[in-house]
Design an enzyme around this catalytic site. Structure first.
Site, PDB file in Angstrom:
ATOM      1  CG  HIS B  86     -37.385   0.983 -16.036  1.00 35.45           C
ATOM      2  ND1 HIS B  86     -36.959   1.150 -14.751  1.00 35.45           N
ATOM      3  CD2 HIS B  86     -36.333   0.452 -16.704  1.00 35.45           C
ATOM      4  CE1 HIS B  86     -35.709   0.743 -14.644  1.00 35.45           C
ATOM      5  NE2 HIS B  86     -35.305   0.317 -15.824  1.00 35.45           N
ATOM      6  CB  ILE B  93     -44.770   1.369 -14.774  1.00 40.05           C
ATOM      7  CG1 ILE B  93     -45.705   2.409 -15.388  1.00 40.05           C
ATOM      8  CG2 ILE B  93     -43.495   2.035 -14.266  1.00 40.05           C
ATOM      9  CD1 ILE B  93     -46.372   3.302 -14.348  1.00 40.05           C
ATOM     10  CB  CYS B  94     -40.510  -2.455 -15.631  1.00 39.80           C
ATOM     11  SG  CYS B  94     -39.481  -3.703 -14.886  1.00 39.80           S
ATOM     12  CG  LEU B  95     -41.416   1.500  -9.794  1.00 38.77           C
ATOM     13  CD1 LEU B  95     -39.996   2.009 -10.007  1.00 38.77           C
ATOM     14  CD2 LEU B  95     -42.376   2.681  -9.687  1.00 38.77           C
TER      15      LEU B  95
END
Lengths: 148, 154
Positions: B86, B93-95
């Site tokens: 992620h 950041i893929c959050l």
């Protein structure tokens, strides 16, 4: 010569303007002010947030967004308010992270979470969810009507 | 920006509470943050008994005047970007809590804890499958990445 005072909008935004308890709408001055005055009293149009990360001036909202926001304002006004009485069960507003002081204006959400009225109204105008439990406020409000 | 704007007041409160009780693996340079409350650099340690044990990382938080109603812009910075499905090699950041699922009840502390736990649950160190394309085409601001909103497959 031509009229230099441009009207800000021709759209009907009366629903949004009627929301002065949530967000103050700039009151239109009666009659045309002089050029100098017009420069000095120019108030930027109020900003709205159709969704949390979107900010638009009232004149740039689509009709759909205007309706969405007008509904939101109506719903927020139906949520109960009160003043903090020093009760020990709730101490802090998680939005501003400040402690409640006796006399602070509070708003209670149907999920029983409580915030400063100014803090939560600012959020609810962007998203009708409780910041603590993420419960949609409109659905919870309907459920509470049904069970009562 | 006045000294007592709500966003500044809240950031100051967060800073005090992080200095007082920093969560495990999280540290910061309070003096540097005092200089500019809207830009924080946080040091993260990979948790013990995880793939990132012994590694340390830097997170950068950028806040807007609308914080906490607007989510902060959070990226990894510095030399060492964690290798994680992620986390893109440019630090993005893929959050979901950083975009769609943000709530003003979240904080620097809760974002740091989410990122530590995201790293800790990793089973295999690898970059996101679309890393090369993303890094070449993305906006500098990770919050402008629209397609993140639909990405729940990894």
């Amino acid at each position: 010569m031509g009229n230099c005072l441009k009207r800000s909008t021709t759209d009907d935004i009366s629903l949004l303007r009627g929301s002065d308890s949530i967000r103050e709408a700039s009151s239109d001055p009666v009659g045309l002010p002089s050029y100098q005055e017009a420069l000095s009293v120019q108030v930027p149009p109020p900003l709205y947030h159709p969704s949390p990360s979107v900010t638009r001036s009232v004149t740039q909202l689509t009709e759909e967004e205007q309706i969405k926001i007008a509904k939101r304002i109506g719903l927020i006004q139906h949520l109960p308010t009160g003043k903090y009485d020093g009760c020990k069960k709730i101490r802090e507003c998680v939005i501003c992270m400040g402690e409640f002081m006796v006399g602070d204006a509070l708003r209670y959400l149907p999920c029983m979470h409580t915030y400063h009225m100014t803090c939560i109204d600012d959020w609810l105008m962007r998203s009708l969810t409780c910041p603590s439990c993420m419960e949609p406020v409109d659905a919870a409000l309907l459920t509470s009507y049904e069970t009562n | 920006m006045t000294e007592r704007s709500p966003s500044k007041r809240r950031l100051h409160r967060e800073l005090l509470s992080l200095i007082k009780e920093p969560p495990p693996g999280v540290s910061l340079d309070a003096e540097q943050i005092e200089q500019n409350l809207f830009l924080w650099t946080i040091h993260l340690e990979g948790a013990e008994r995880t793939l990132y044990e012994g590694e340390s990382f830097q997170l950068q938080f950028k806040f807007s005047d609308n914080y906490p109603f607007d989510s902060p812009e959070v990226i990894f910075t510095g030399e060492h970007i964690p290798i994680h499905p992620h986390v893109y090699s440019n630090g993005h950041i893929c959050l979901s809590i950083l975009t769609d699922d943000w709530s003003p009840a979240l904080s620097v502390q809760s974002v740091c804890l989410s990122i530590v736990s995201m790293l800790s649950s990793c089973k295999e160190k690898q970059r996101p499958p679309d890393n090369a394309f993303y890094v070449k085409t993305c906006n500098k601001n990770p919050k402008k990445t629209k397609w993140w909103y639909h990405d729940d497959s990894v």
